[in-house]
Design an enzyme around this catalytic site. Structure first.
Site, PDB file in Angstrom:
ATOM      1  CD  GLU A 132      -3.080  -0.292   0.019  1.00 11.45           C
ATOM      2  OE1 GLU A 132      -3.092   0.079  -1.171  1.00 11.45           O
ATOM      3  OE2 GLU A 132      -3.703  -1.279   0.425  1.00 11.45           O
ATOM      4  CG  ASP A 142      -6.352   1.871  -7.987  1.00 10.09           C
ATOM      5  OD1 ASP A 142      -5.666   1.096  -7.292  1.00 10.09           O
ATOM      6  OD2 ASP A 142      -6.728   2.981  -7.579  1.00 10.09           O
ATOM      7  CB  THR A 167       4.424   0.284  -2.611  1.00  7.30           C
ATOM      8  OG1 THR A 167       3.272  -0.491  -2.950  1.00  7.30           O
ATOM      9  CG2 THR A 167       4.799   0.013  -1.171  1.00  7.30           C
ATOM     10  CB  SER A 179     -10.331   0.735  -8.038  1.00 11.20           C
ATOM     11  OG  SER A 179      -9.222   1.009  -7.255  1.00 11.20           O
ATOM     12  CB  SER A 180     -16.102   2.781  -8.569  1.00  8.51           C
ATOM     13  OG  SER A 180     -15.842   3.953  -7.837  1.00  8.51           O
TER      14      SER A 180
HETATM   15  C1  GLA Z   1      -5.221   4.684  -4.278  1.00  7.90           C
HETATM   16  C2  GLA Z   1      -4.494   4.965  -5.593  1.00  7.90           C
HETATM   17  C3  GLA Z   1      -3.510   3.851  -5.910  1.00  7.90           C
HETATM   18  C4  GLA Z   1      -2.599   3.550  -4.722  1.00  7.90           C
HETATM   19  C5  GLA Z   1      -3.413   3.378  -3.438  1.00  7.90           C
HETATM   20  C6  GLA Z   1      -2.543   3.239  -2.219  1.00  7.90           C
HETATM   21  O1  GLA Z   1      -6.049   3.577  -4.416  1.00  7.90           O
HETATM   22  O2  GLA Z   1      -5.431   5.079  -6.648  1.00  7.90           O
HETATM   23  O3  GLA Z   1      -2.762   4.183  -7.058  1.00  7.90           O
HETATM   24  O4  GLA Z   1      -1.619   4.558  -4.579  1.00  7.90           O
HETATM   25  O5  GLA Z   1      -4.286   4.475  -3.227  1.00  7.90           O
HETATM   26  O6  GLA Z   1      -1.809   2.058  -2.271  1.00  7.90           O
END
Ligand code: GLA
Length: 391
Positions: free
Chosen positions: A35, A172, A37, A126-127
């Protein structure tokens, strides 16, 4: 064809009085570990979830894109020749994708489209990425474009960064496009290569629990964290020739030179460097199917996100604490950007039903809030379904 495919096709007929040429689908995601990263050139290990955004589409005369969003009960149109940020938030996603694709020289056709989905909105699953990916697949199918999936992920990420204005990393969009059923996707966010990692779907379940807290601070604090990571690299790179991101800094180098970093920056760097190591360890443990040790790494990830990266919140901590105390829980952590949204827990298969029932009760007792709990199956990546004839 599934019931939902029929529904979206009926919606399309109702809105446009004709048959859609394609139905495309793109899943949301849950990150198992790794996370904060991705924007540090590091490692992530997400899976696609069995919740997705679908678009039914057909080519339209001229340069107009007309889209009906079932969830909003709202129809919007824009011209491919005049893309401009709209006060209506959702239409900016397809506009952003169109802008980036055209900027790369792809010739797009106008389209009529219906969008619907079951990825919870604003819950950190991640919609938005799924919507971008579905849109880019719809444009590609209608305009006959061949775009490599890694390139497409980068273009969708750019649409979000440059048009929607959220400075997210690549994870995502990448996982939505490249996931495999029953597998996690190990992504090296520097080389942009990936590997599918089999998950033990017989003995374990992935449980996602939504705190119900919207990720209010997520985007402003997210940018602050990104800046702090860049600051760490600026200071540490003199010790590692060629280092461009925190991924290039080992824990040994960090330890040797941490006194040079301001305290907050040191904590942020410690999270990212240790989290990258946890992802690599996770791969070894999953290969041996050592779910107990993998679960411990999930716990360590949360603790590091809470204490060093400081992106947890009271409700996420309450959820994770409740989860860890339940029988059969192998590990539990916040997933996604933090500041609300969801936790992910790895649970022994035989304990999963009771776990889900109890978790909701305990979370409510601790916070007064209702948790939404999903047992997720690692799903396949985005796809295009061509339609022949009508059914
Ligand atoms: C969000 C961002 C991702 C990622 C996460 C944290 O979901 O869209 O790209 O950076 O936070 O890991």
């Amino acid at each position: 064809m599934s019931i939902e495919d029929k529904t979206i096709i009926q919606e399309f007929r109702q809105q446009f009085g004709s048959e859609p040429a394609f139905v495309v689908r793109a899943p949301g995601r849950v990150n198992l570990i790794g996370e904060h990263t991705d924007y540090n050139g590091g490692f992530v290990l997400p899976t696609a979830i069995n919740r997705e955004i679908k678009i039914a589409c057909s080519p339209a005369e001229g340069r107009t894109v007309t889209m009906y969003a079932v969830a909003m009960k709202e129809k919007r149109a824009f011209s491919l020749d005049k893309l401009q940020r709209d006060a209506c938030r959702w239409i900016n996603y397809p506009q952003g994708v169109a802008m980036v694709l055209q900027g790369e020289g792809y010739k797009l056709r106008g389209m009529n489209a219906v969008v619907m989905g079951d990825v919870p909105l604003g819950a950190g699953l991640s919609s938005s990425a799924a919507f971008e990916v579905a849109t880019s697949l719809a444009f590609s199918a209608l305009s006959n474009l061949t775009i490599d999936r890694v390139r497409m992920a980068r273009l969708c990420q750019r649409a979000e960064n440059e048009f929607v204005g959220v400075n997210c990393g690549i994870m995502d969009q990448y996982v939505s496009l490249n996931a495999g059923a029953g597998r996690a996707v190990f992504i090296d966010c520097k080389s942009l290569e990936h590997r599918l990692i089999p998950l033990d779907t017989v003995h374990s379940r992935i449980v996602i629990s939504d705190t119900g807290v919207k990720r209010e601070l997520a985007s402003s604090e997210y940018n602050v964290r990104r800046g702090q990571c860049e600051e760490a690299v600026k200071i540490l790179k003199k010790h590692v020739p060629g280092a461009t991101c925190l991924r290039d800094i080992s824990s040994a180098v960090l330890k040797a030179h941490e006194a040079e970093l301001p305290e907050v920056v040191r904590k942020r760097a410690r999270h990212v460097v240790s989290e990258n190591e946890r992802v690599l360890q996770s791969l070894q443990l999953l290969e041996k199917n050592d779910l107990v040790a993998f679960g411990r790494l999930l716990n360590a990830s949360h603790d590091s996100l809470r204490d060093d990266y400081e992106v947890s919140c009271r409700e996420l901590d309450a959820m994770v604490t409740a989860a860890r105390a339940l029988p059969g829980c192998l590990g539990s952590r916040l997933t996604g950007a933090g500041f609300g949204g969801c936790a992910v827990s790895l649970v022994k298969a035989e304990a999963a039903d009771a776990f889900c029932r109890e978790l909701g009760k305990r979370y409510k007792a601790a916070t007064g809030l209702e948790a939404r709990i999903i047992v997720s199956e690692a799903a396949d990546g985005a796809s295009v379904m061509e339609r022949r004839g009508s059914d």
